[in-house]
Scaffold this motif. Structure first.
Motif, PDB file in Angstrom:
ATOM      1  N   GLY A 164     -19.418 -26.120 -40.199  1.00 58.52           N
ATOM      2  CA  GLY A 164     -19.812 -24.754 -40.497  1.00 58.52           C
ATOM      3  C   GLY A 164     -18.630 -23.876 -40.809  1.00 58.52           C
ATOM      4  N   ASN A 188     -20.160 -19.398 -44.389  1.00 59.67           N
ATOM      5  CA  ASN A 188     -20.631 -18.020 -44.390  1.00 59.67           C
ATOM      6  C   ASN A 188     -19.811 -17.150 -43.454  1.00 59.67           C
ATOM      7  OD1 ASN A 188     -22.352 -15.957 -45.214  1.00 59.67           O
ATOM      8  ND2 ASN A 188     -23.825 -16.342 -43.586  1.00 59.67           N
ATOM      9  N   ARG A 225     -27.535 -17.240 -34.532  1.00 55.16           N
ATOM     10  CA  ARG A 225     -28.054 -18.540 -34.929  1.00 55.16           C
ATOM     11  C   ARG A 225     -27.369 -18.989 -36.218  1.00 55.16           C
ATOM     12  NH1 ARG A 225     -30.730 -21.408 -30.963  1.00 55.16           N
ATOM     13  NH2 ARG A 225     -32.135 -20.019 -29.807  1.00 55.16           N
ATOM     14  N   SER A 226     -27.259 -20.271 -36.402  1.00 54.52           N
ATOM     15  CA  SER A 226     -26.514 -20.773 -37.555  1.00 54.52           C
ATOM     16  C   SER A 226     -27.153 -20.371 -38.878  1.00 54.52           C
ATOM     17  CB  SER A 226     -26.393 -22.301 -37.483  1.00 54.52           C
ATOM     18  OG  SER A 226     -27.675 -22.901 -37.570  1.00 54.52           O
ATOM     19  N   ASN A 227     -28.453 -20.062 -38.863  1.00 61.58           N
ATOM     20  CA  ASN A 227     -29.136 -19.652 -40.093  1.00 61.58           C
ATOM     21  C   ASN A 227     -29.396 -18.144 -40.127  1.00 61.58           C
ATOM     22  OD1 ASN A 227     -31.058 -19.661 -38.068  1.00 61.58           O
ATOM     23  ND2 ASN A 227     -32.716 -20.417 -39.383  1.00 61.58           N
ATOM     24  N   ALA A 228     -28.804 -17.384 -39.210  1.00 64.79           N
ATOM     25  CA  ALA A 228     -28.990 -15.935 -39.171  1.00 64.79           C
ATOM     26  C   ALA A 228     -27.881 -15.248 -39.972  1.00 64.79           C
ATOM     27  CB  ALA A 228     -28.984 -15.428 -37.736  1.00 64.79           C
ATOM     28  N   PRO A 229     -28.194 -14.166 -40.677  1.00 69.34           N
ATOM     29  CA  PRO A 229     -27.165 -13.525 -41.498  1.00 69.34           C
ATOM     30  C   PRO A 229     -26.181 -12.681 -40.707  1.00 69.34           C
ATOM     31  CG  PRO A 229     -29.252 -12.353 -41.720  1.00 69.34           C
ATOM     32  CD  PRO A 229     -29.535 -13.590 -40.923  1.00 69.34           C
ATOM     33  N   ASP A 281     -26.117 -25.119 -32.034  1.00 70.73           N
ATOM     34  CA  ASP A 281     -27.151 -24.258 -32.593  1.00 70.73           C
ATOM     35  C   ASP A 281     -26.663 -22.860 -32.934  1.00 70.73           C
ATOM     36  OD1 ASP A 281     -28.705 -26.440 -32.030  1.00 70.73           O
ATOM     37  OD2 ASP A 281     -29.760 -25.531 -30.340  1.00 70.73           O
ATOM     38  N   TRP A 282     -25.393 -22.569 -32.667  1.00 72.70           N
ATOM     39  CA  TRP A 282     -24.914 -21.196 -32.768  1.00 72.70           C
ATOM     40  C   TRP A 282     -23.599 -21.109 -33.532  1.00 72.70           C
ATOM     41  CZ3 TRP A 282     -27.940 -17.302 -30.865  1.00 72.70           C
ATOM     42  CH2 TRP A 282     -28.951 -17.669 -29.971  1.00 72.70           C
TER      43      TRP A 282
END
Length: 443
Positions: free
Chosen positions: A240, A243, A381-385, A410-411
Protein backbone atom coordinates in the motif's frame (compact mmCIF):
# COMPACT_ATOMS: atom_id res chain seq x y z
CA UNK A 1 -19.46 24.30 6.98
CA UNK A 2 -17.89 22.67 3.97
CA UNK A 3 -15.19 20.10 4.61
CA UNK A 4 -16.07 19.31 8.21
CA UNK A 5 -18.20 16.23 7.78
CA UNK A 6 -15.84 13.88 5.95
CA UNK A 7 -12.32 14.96 6.88
CA UNK A 8 -10.68 15.69 10.23
CA UNK A 9 -10.07 19.29 11.18
CA UNK A 10 -6.53 19.12 12.56
CA UNK A 11 -5.81 21.19 15.68
CA UNK A 12 -9.10 23.09 15.58
CA UNK A 13 -8.15 25.94 17.93
CA UNK A 14 -4.76 26.48 16.31
CA UNK A 15 -6.31 26.37 12.83
CA UNK A 16 -8.81 29.04 13.80
CA UNK A 17 -5.84 31.23 14.76
CA UNK A 18 -4.11 30.39 11.47
CA UNK A 19 -7.26 31.39 9.59
CA UNK A 20 -7.29 34.86 11.20
CA UNK A 21 -4.78 36.50 8.78
CA UNK A 22 -7.03 35.43 5.91
CA UNK A 23 -9.55 38.07 6.92
CA UNK A 24 -7.07 40.76 5.86
CA UNK A 25 -7.13 39.68 2.19
CA UNK A 26 -8.20 42.58 -0.02
CA UNK A 27 -10.35 41.84 -3.06
CA UNK A 28 -9.72 45.36 -4.34
CA UNK A 29 -5.96 44.88 -4.16
CA UNK A 30 -6.21 41.57 -6.02
CA UNK A 31 -8.15 43.29 -8.81
CA UNK A 32 -5.68 46.18 -8.92
CA UNK A 33 -2.73 43.80 -9.17
CA UNK A 34 -4.29 41.73 -11.95
CA UNK A 35 -5.07 44.93 -13.86
CA UNK A 36 -1.46 46.06 -13.49
CA UNK A 37 -0.27 42.72 -14.86
CA UNK A 38 -2.66 42.92 -17.81
CA UNK A 39 -1.42 46.44 -18.57
CA UNK A 40 2.03 45.06 -19.44
CA UNK A 41 0.46 43.92 -22.73
CA UNK A 42 2.27 40.61 -22.90
CA UNK A 43 4.36 38.81 -20.31
CA UNK A 44 5.58 36.14 -22.70
CA UNK A 45 8.88 34.60 -21.61
CA UNK A 46 10.45 35.60 -24.95
CA UNK A 47 9.16 39.19 -24.82
CA UNK A 48 11.29 42.20 -23.93
CA UNK A 49 13.35 42.03 -20.74
CA UNK A 50 14.41 45.70 -20.97
CA UNK A 51 11.30 47.67 -21.96
CA UNK A 52 10.06 49.70 -19.00
CA UNK A 53 6.34 49.28 -19.79
CA UNK A 54 5.77 46.12 -21.80
CA UNK A 55 6.96 42.54 -21.53
CA UNK A 56 8.27 40.02 -19.05
CA UNK A 57 11.11 42.18 -17.73
CA UNK A 58 8.84 45.08 -16.75
CA UNK A 59 6.38 42.67 -15.12
CA UNK A 60 9.11 40.97 -13.08
CA UNK A 61 10.49 44.27 -11.85
CA UNK A 62 6.97 45.35 -10.86
CA UNK A 63 6.53 42.15 -8.82
CA UNK A 64 9.87 42.72 -7.12
CA UNK A 65 8.81 46.26 -6.17
CA UNK A 66 5.64 44.79 -4.66
CA UNK A 67 7.65 42.41 -2.50
CA UNK A 68 9.99 45.20 -1.41
CA UNK A 69 7.03 47.38 -0.40
CA UNK A 70 5.63 44.53 1.73
CA UNK A 71 9.06 44.01 3.25
CA UNK A 72 9.43 47.70 4.12
CA UNK A 73 6.03 47.61 5.84
CA UNK A 74 7.17 44.75 8.12
CA UNK A 75 10.56 46.21 9.00
CA UNK A 76 12.45 44.52 6.16
CA UNK A 77 11.27 41.06 7.23
CA UNK A 78 11.43 39.69 3.67
CA UNK A 79 14.63 38.73 1.90
CA UNK A 80 14.21 39.28 -1.85
CA UNK A 81 16.17 36.99 -4.16
CA UNK A 82 16.04 36.57 -7.94
CA UNK A 83 17.36 33.15 -8.96
CA UNK A 84 18.18 33.05 -12.65
CA UNK A 85 19.50 30.75 -15.34
CA UNK A 86 19.77 30.48 -19.10
CA UNK A 87 17.27 28.09 -20.65
CA UNK A 88 16.39 26.69 -24.05
CA UNK A 89 14.01 24.02 -25.29
CA UNK A 90 11.39 23.14 -27.87
CA UNK A 91 9.49 26.35 -27.01
CA UNK A 92 12.65 28.43 -26.51
CA UNK A 93 14.67 28.07 -29.73
CA UNK A 94 17.47 30.41 -28.60
CA UNK A 95 18.80 30.51 -25.03
CA UNK A 96 17.04 33.13 -22.93
CA UNK A 97 17.62 34.55 -19.45
CA UNK A 98 15.01 33.20 -17.03
CA UNK A 99 14.41 34.90 -13.66
CA UNK A 100 12.15 34.05 -10.72
CA UNK A 101 11.23 36.72 -8.17
CA UNK A 102 11.18 35.31 -4.65
CA UNK A 103 10.52 36.75 -1.19
CA UNK A 104 11.65 34.75 1.85
CA UNK A 105 10.08 35.25 5.29
CA UNK A 106 12.46 33.46 7.63
CA UNK A 107 11.01 31.33 10.39
CA UNK A 108 11.75 32.32 13.97
CA UNK A 109 12.48 28.78 15.22
CA UNK A 110 13.05 26.44 12.26
CA UNK A 111 14.18 28.65 9.37
CA UNK A 112 15.29 25.73 7.21
CA UNK A 113 11.77 24.26 7.26
CA UNK A 114 9.96 25.84 4.32
CA UNK A 115 6.48 26.13 2.83
CA UNK A 116 6.23 27.72 -0.64
CA UNK A 117 3.36 29.54 -2.35
CA UNK A 118 3.84 30.31 -6.03
CA UNK A 119 2.24 31.43 -9.28
CA UNK A 120 3.67 32.08 -12.74
CA UNK A 121 3.87 35.60 -14.13
CA UNK A 122 4.39 34.74 -17.82
CA UNK A 123 1.49 34.71 -20.30
CA UNK A 124 0.82 33.48 -23.83
CA UNK A 125 -1.47 33.89 -26.83
CA UNK A 126 -2.81 31.12 -29.08
CA UNK A 127 0.61 30.47 -30.62
CA UNK A 128 2.90 29.59 -27.71
CA UNK A 129 5.83 31.07 -29.67
CA UNK A 130 4.10 34.44 -30.25
CA UNK A 131 5.96 36.95 -28.07
CA UNK A 132 4.61 40.03 -29.86
CA UNK A 133 0.80 39.89 -29.63
CA UNK A 134 -1.10 41.10 -26.61
CA UNK A 135 -1.45 38.26 -24.10
CA UNK A 136 -3.17 39.77 -21.04
CA UNK A 137 -3.00 36.54 -19.01
CA UNK A 138 -5.50 37.82 -16.45
CA UNK A 139 -6.55 34.45 -15.05
CA UNK A 140 -3.60 32.45 -16.40
CA UNK A 141 -1.77 33.34 -14.34
CA UNK A 142 -2.26 36.92 -13.26
CA UNK A 143 -4.63 35.48 -10.68
CA UNK A 144 -1.96 33.26 -9.14
CA UNK A 145 0.65 36.03 -9.19
CA UNK A 146 -1.73 38.47 -7.48
CA UNK A 147 -2.55 35.80 -4.89
CA UNK A 148 1.14 35.32 -4.07
CA UNK A 149 1.73 39.06 -3.71
CA UNK A 150 -1.34 39.43 -1.48
CA UNK A 151 -0.25 36.47 0.67
CA UNK A 152 3.12 38.14 1.19
CA UNK A 153 1.50 41.45 2.14
CA UNK A 154 -0.86 39.80 4.66
CA UNK A 155 1.36 37.14 6.23
CA UNK A 156 4.50 39.28 6.52
CA UNK A 157 2.71 41.12 9.34
CA UNK A 158 2.96 37.95 11.44
CA UNK A 159 5.79 35.71 12.62
CA UNK A 160 5.93 31.93 12.21
CA UNK A 161 8.27 29.19 13.45
CA UNK A 162 8.97 27.97 9.90
CA UNK A 163 9.86 29.89 6.75
CA UNK A 164 7.34 31.01 4.13
CA UNK A 165 8.58 31.52 0.57
CA UNK A 166 6.54 33.64 -1.86
CA UNK A 167 7.51 32.99 -5.47
CA UNK A 168 6.62 34.61 -8.79
CA UNK A 169 7.83 32.24 -11.49
CA UNK A 170 8.73 32.74 -15.15
CA UNK A 171 8.77 30.37 -18.10
CA UNK A 172 5.81 28.16 -17.18
CA UNK A 173 4.13 28.34 -20.58
CA UNK A 174 7.40 27.52 -22.33
CA UNK A 175 8.04 24.33 -20.35
CA UNK A 176 7.75 24.75 -16.54
CA UNK A 177 11.20 26.31 -16.42
CA UNK A 178 10.49 28.69 -13.54
CA UNK A 179 9.23 25.87 -11.35
CA UNK A 180 12.36 23.84 -12.06
CA UNK A 181 14.56 26.85 -11.33
CA UNK A 182 12.95 27.31 -7.90
CA UNK A 183 13.00 23.57 -7.12
CA UNK A 184 16.71 23.54 -7.94
CA UNK A 185 17.21 26.62 -5.76
CA UNK A 186 15.40 24.94 -2.85
CA UNK A 187 17.70 21.92 -3.14
CA UNK A 188 20.80 24.12 -3.36
CA UNK A 189 19.73 25.98 -0.22
CA UNK A 190 19.23 22.70 1.61
CA UNK A 191 15.65 23.58 2.46
CA UNK A 192 13.35 21.02 4.05
CA UNK A 193 10.28 21.68 1.93
CA UNK A 194 7.12 20.83 3.85
CA UNK A 195 4.70 21.76 1.06
CA UNK A 196 4.43 23.72 -2.19
CA UNK A 197 1.12 25.44 -2.99
CA UNK A 198 1.10 26.16 -6.73
CA UNK A 199 -1.69 28.52 -7.79
CA UNK A 200 -2.39 28.51 -11.51
CA UNK A 201 -5.72 29.78 -12.93
CA UNK A 202 -7.50 30.56 -9.67
CA UNK A 203 -9.61 33.60 -10.57
CA UNK A 204 -12.65 32.43 -12.56
CA UNK A 205 -15.85 30.58 -11.75
CA UNK A 206 -17.57 29.90 -15.11
CA UNK A 207 -16.65 27.58 -17.95
CA UNK A 208 -16.87 28.03 -21.70
CA UNK A 209 -20.06 25.94 -21.69
CA UNK A 210 -21.79 28.33 -19.29
CA UNK A 211 -21.47 26.06 -16.25
CA UNK A 212 -20.45 28.00 -13.13
CA UNK A 213 -19.14 26.95 -9.72
CA UNK A 214 -17.83 29.52 -7.24
CA UNK A 215 -18.14 27.28 -4.17
CA UNK A 216 -15.27 24.87 -4.92
CA UNK A 217 -11.58 25.02 -5.72
CA UNK A 218 -9.78 22.00 -7.12
CA UNK A 219 -6.59 20.80 -5.44
CA UNK A 220 -4.56 18.35 -7.54
CA UNK A 221 -2.17 15.91 -5.89
CA UNK A 222 -0.05 13.03 -7.14
CA UNK A 223 -0.67 9.43 -6.06
CA UNK A 224 2.48 7.34 -6.61
CA UNK A 225 5.48 9.55 -6.02
CA UNK A 226 7.37 11.00 -8.98
CA UNK A 227 10.66 10.38 -7.14
CA UNK A 228 9.87 6.79 -6.19
CA UNK A 229 12.66 4.28 -6.54
CA UNK A 230 12.11 0.78 -7.92
CA UNK A 231 12.22 -0.55 -4.36
CA UNK A 232 9.62 1.97 -3.15
CA UNK A 233 7.30 1.23 -6.06
CA UNK A 234 7.59 -2.50 -5.44
CA UNK A 235 6.90 -2.08 -1.72
CA UNK A 236 3.91 0.20 -2.36
CA UNK A 237 2.39 -2.31 -4.79
CA UNK A 238 2.68 -5.00 -2.16
CA UNK A 239 1.88 -3.15 1.06
CA UNK A 240 0.00 0.00 0.00
CA UNK A 241 0.95 3.60 -0.49
CA UNK A 242 -0.51 4.43 -3.90
CA UNK A 243 -2.92 6.89 -2.26
CA UNK A 244 -0.64 8.28 0.44
CA UNK A 245 2.08 10.39 -1.10
CA UNK A 246 2.91 13.41 1.06
CA UNK A 247 1.25 15.57 -1.60
CA UNK A 248 -1.98 13.58 -1.29
CA UNK A 249 -1.91 14.16 2.48
CA UNK A 250 -1.26 17.89 1.98
CA UNK A 251 -4.41 17.88 -0.18
CA UNK A 252 -6.36 16.17 2.61
CA UNK A 253 -4.99 18.76 5.05
CA UNK A 254 -6.16 21.68 2.89
CA UNK A 255 -9.59 20.09 2.50
CA UNK A 256 -9.88 19.70 6.25
CA UNK A 257 -8.92 23.33 6.81
CA UNK A 258 -11.25 24.89 4.25
CA UNK A 259 -14.40 24.94 6.39
CA UNK A 260 -12.65 26.83 9.19
CA UNK A 261 -11.67 29.62 6.78
CA UNK A 262 -15.04 30.38 5.14
CA UNK A 263 -18.33 28.59 4.68
CA UNK A 264 -18.70 29.15 0.92
CA UNK A 265 -15.57 27.54 -0.53
CA UNK A 266 -14.84 23.83 -0.25
CA UNK A 267 -11.96 21.83 -1.70
CA UNK A 268 -12.65 19.29 -4.41
CA UNK A 269 -9.66 16.99 -4.25
CA UNK A 270 -8.52 15.75 -7.65
CA UNK A 271 -6.37 12.69 -7.29
CA UNK A 272 -3.97 13.20 -10.18
CA UNK A 273 -0.85 15.34 -10.41
CA UNK A 274 -2.46 17.78 -12.86
CA UNK A 275 -5.24 18.11 -15.41
CA UNK A 276 -5.45 15.58 -18.23
CA UNK A 277 -2.77 16.22 -20.83
CA UNK A 278 -1.51 19.37 -19.11
CA UNK A 279 0.99 20.50 -16.49
CA UNK A 280 1.99 23.15 -13.97
CA UNK A 281 4.90 24.34 -11.87
CA UNK A 282 4.19 21.88 -9.06
CA UNK A 283 5.52 19.08 -11.27
CA UNK A 284 9.25 19.98 -11.08
CA UNK A 285 8.98 19.95 -7.29
CA UNK A 286 7.34 16.52 -7.33
CA UNK A 287 10.12 15.19 -9.53
CA UNK A 288 12.63 16.22 -6.86
CA UNK A 289 10.59 14.60 -4.07
CA UNK A 290 9.03 17.74 -2.56
CA UNK A 291 5.34 17.63 -1.54
CA UNK A 292 3.42 19.89 -3.93
CA UNK A 293 -0.19 20.49 -4.94
CA UNK A 294 -1.93 22.62 -7.54
CA UNK A 295 -4.83 24.95 -6.79
CA UNK A 296 -7.01 25.75 -9.78
CA UNK A 297 -10.57 26.80 -10.52
CA UNK A 298 -13.45 24.35 -10.26
CA UNK A 299 -14.41 25.07 -13.89
CA UNK A 300 -12.00 26.17 -16.62
CA UNK A 301 -12.97 28.54 -19.44
CA UNK A 302 -11.12 27.50 -22.58
CA UNK A 303 -12.38 30.42 -24.67
CA UNK A 304 -10.52 32.77 -22.34
CA UNK A 305 -7.32 30.80 -21.87
CA UNK A 306 -4.38 30.53 -24.31
CA UNK A 307 -6.34 32.53 -26.90
CA UNK A 308 -5.61 35.51 -29.14
CA UNK A 309 -7.81 38.54 -28.44
CA UNK A 310 -10.60 38.36 -31.04
CA UNK A 311 -14.31 37.92 -31.68
CA UNK A 312 -15.55 35.10 -33.89
CA UNK A 313 -19.20 34.18 -34.57
CA UNK A 314 -20.25 36.41 -31.71
CA UNK A 315 -17.86 34.75 -29.24
CA UNK A 316 -15.21 36.88 -27.53
CA UNK A 317 -11.88 35.16 -26.95
CA UNK A 318 -8.92 36.09 -24.79
CA UNK A 319 -7.76 35.91 -21.18
CA UNK A 320 -9.09 39.31 -20.09
CA UNK A 321 -9.89 40.75 -16.69
CA UNK A 322 -13.57 41.08 -17.64
CA UNK A 323 -13.93 37.29 -17.51
CA UNK A 324 -12.64 37.00 -13.95
CA UNK A 325 -14.53 36.58 -10.67
CA UNK A 326 -12.70 38.57 -8.00
CA UNK A 327 -14.88 37.53 -5.04
CA UNK A 328 -13.92 33.96 -5.99
CA UNK A 329 -10.21 34.84 -6.28
CA UNK A 330 -10.39 36.43 -2.83
CA UNK A 331 -11.82 33.20 -1.41
CA UNK A 332 -9.04 31.08 -2.93
CA UNK A 333 -6.48 33.59 -1.64
CA UNK A 334 -7.92 33.37 1.88
CA UNK A 335 -7.67 29.58 1.79
CA UNK A 336 -4.03 29.79 0.68
CA UNK A 337 -3.19 32.33 3.38
CA UNK A 338 -4.76 30.18 6.10
CA UNK A 339 -3.01 27.06 4.80
CA UNK A 340 0.37 28.80 4.74
CA UNK A 341 -0.12 30.07 8.29
CA UNK A 342 -1.12 26.62 9.52
CA UNK A 343 1.77 24.86 7.80
CA UNK A 344 4.33 27.45 8.92
CA UNK A 345 3.10 27.14 12.51
CA UNK A 346 3.15 23.34 12.69
CA UNK A 347 6.19 21.04 12.93
CA UNK A 348 7.19 18.71 10.10
CA UNK A 349 5.14 15.52 9.89
CA UNK A 350 6.91 12.43 11.29
CA UNK A 351 8.08 9.48 9.18
CA UNK A 352 6.11 6.66 10.80
CA UNK A 353 6.50 2.91 10.29
CA UNK A 354 3.71 0.42 10.97
CA UNK A 355 4.39 -3.23 11.87
CA UNK A 356 1.42 -5.62 11.90
CA UNK A 357 2.87 -8.77 10.42
CA UNK A 358 1.50 -12.02 11.88
CA UNK A 359 -0.06 -10.47 14.99
CA UNK A 360 -3.39 -9.19 16.26
CA UNK A 361 -2.12 -5.70 17.07
CA UNK A 362 -0.19 -2.99 15.24
CA UNK A 363 2.96 -1.20 16.38
CA UNK A 364 3.54 2.30 14.99
CA UNK A 365 6.91 3.97 15.56
CA UNK A 366 8.59 7.20 14.46
CA UNK A 367 11.52 9.43 15.32
CA UNK A 368 11.09 12.63 17.39
CA UNK A 369 10.28 15.72 15.31
CA UNK A 370 11.88 19.10 15.96
CA UNK A 371 9.26 21.45 17.40
CA UNK A 372 6.75 18.71 18.24
CA UNK A 373 5.32 18.56 21.76
CA UNK A 374 2.97 15.64 21.03
CA UNK A 375 1.64 13.45 18.24
CA UNK A 376 -1.70 12.17 16.99
CA UNK A 377 -2.06 8.70 15.45
CA UNK A 378 -4.67 8.39 12.72
CA UNK A 379 -6.29 5.53 10.85
CA UNK A 380 -8.60 4.87 7.94
CA UNK A 381 -9.81 1.77 6.18
CA UNK A 382 -7.63 0.85 3.24
CA UNK A 383 -10.47 1.69 0.83
CA UNK A 384 -11.52 4.92 2.60
CA UNK A 385 -10.56 8.28 1.06
CA UNK A 386 -10.02 10.25 4.29
CA UNK A 387 -8.62 9.85 7.76
CA UNK A 388 -11.22 9.24 10.43
CA UNK A 389 -12.58 12.33 12.19
CA UNK A 390 -10.88 11.54 15.50
CA UNK A 391 -7.36 10.16 16.01
CA UNK A 392 -7.04 6.63 17.34
CA UNK A 393 -4.38 7.91 19.78
CA UNK A 394 -4.50 11.56 20.80
CA UNK A 395 -1.69 13.84 22.00
CA UNK A 396 0.78 11.16 22.93
CA UNK A 397 4.27 12.32 23.86
CA UNK A 398 5.70 8.90 23.04
CA UNK A 399 7.23 8.04 19.68
CA UNK A 400 5.72 4.57 19.53
CA UNK A 401 2.28 3.12 20.20
CA UNK A 402 0.86 -0.38 20.37
CA UNK A 403 -2.65 -0.52 18.95
CA UNK A 404 -4.19 -3.53 20.66
CA UNK A 405 -6.72 -5.42 18.58
CA UNK A 406 -6.08 -3.34 15.47
CA UNK A 407 -5.20 -5.77 12.68
CA UNK A 408 -2.99 -3.67 10.48
CA UNK A 409 -3.74 -5.54 7.26
CA UNK A 410 -7.13 -3.78 7.17
CA UNK A 411 -5.99 -0.23 7.90
CA UNK A 412 -3.77 2.62 6.74
CA UNK A 413 -2.08 4.27 9.73
CA UNK A 414 -0.56 7.74 9.94
CA UNK A 415 0.90 10.21 12.42
CA UNK A 416 0.81 14.01 12.71
CA UNK A 417 3.03 16.30 14.80
CA UNK A 418 1.61 18.86 17.25
CA UNK A 419 3.40 22.00 18.41
CA UNK A 420 3.10 23.33 21.96
CA UNK A 421 0.48 25.86 20.81
CA UNK A 422 -1.64 23.11 19.25
CA UNK A 423 -0.63 23.72 15.62
CA UNK A 424 -0.79 20.36 13.85
CA UNK A 425 0.97 19.08 10.76
CA UNK A 426 -0.54 17.10 7.92
CA UNK A 427 -0.66 13.36 8.49
CA UNK A 428 2.24 11.31 7.19
CA UNK A 429 1.14 7.79 6.31
CA UNK A 430 3.03 4.75 7.59
CA UNK A 431 3.36 3.27 4.10
CA UNK A 432 6.20 2.99 1.59
CA UNK A 433 6.89 6.53 0.31
CA UNK A 434 4.72 8.21 2.94
CA UNK A 435 7.50 10.37 4.39
CA UNK A 436 7.63 14.12 3.61
CA UNK A 437 11.29 14.12 2.58
CA UNK A 438 12.72 13.19 -0.83
CA UNK A 439 13.18 9.44 -1.05
CA UNK A 440 16.68 8.38 -0.19
CA UNK A 441 17.24 11.48 1.92
CA UNK A 442 18.01 11.05 5.60
CA UNK A 443 15.31 12.10 8.06
Amino acid sequence: MFGLCTVPLFGTAALAESAEPASAVSQARLRSDVQALVDFGTRHTLSSQTDSRRGIGAARRWAERHFRASSKACGNCLEIVTPETMVSGSRIPEPVRLVDVVAIQRGTERPNEVVIVQGHIDSRATDVMDAKSDAPGANDDGSGTALVLEAARVLSRHKYPATIVYAVLSGEEQGLFGGKLLADYARQQGWTVKAVLNNDIVGGSCGSDGYCDDTHVRVFSEGPRADATDDTRAAARRFGGENDSPSRNVSRFVAGLAGAVQDDLAVRQIWRADRMGRGGDQLPFLEQGYPAVRFTVAVEDYEHQHQDLRTEDGVTYGDTIEEMDFPYLAKVTRLNVATLAALASAPMPPAPVADAAVKTWTDVTWKPVNGAAAYNVWRRRSNAPDWEIEPVVSHTQDTSVKLEGLRGDDWILGVSSIAADGSESPVAAAVPGGEFTPLGQDD
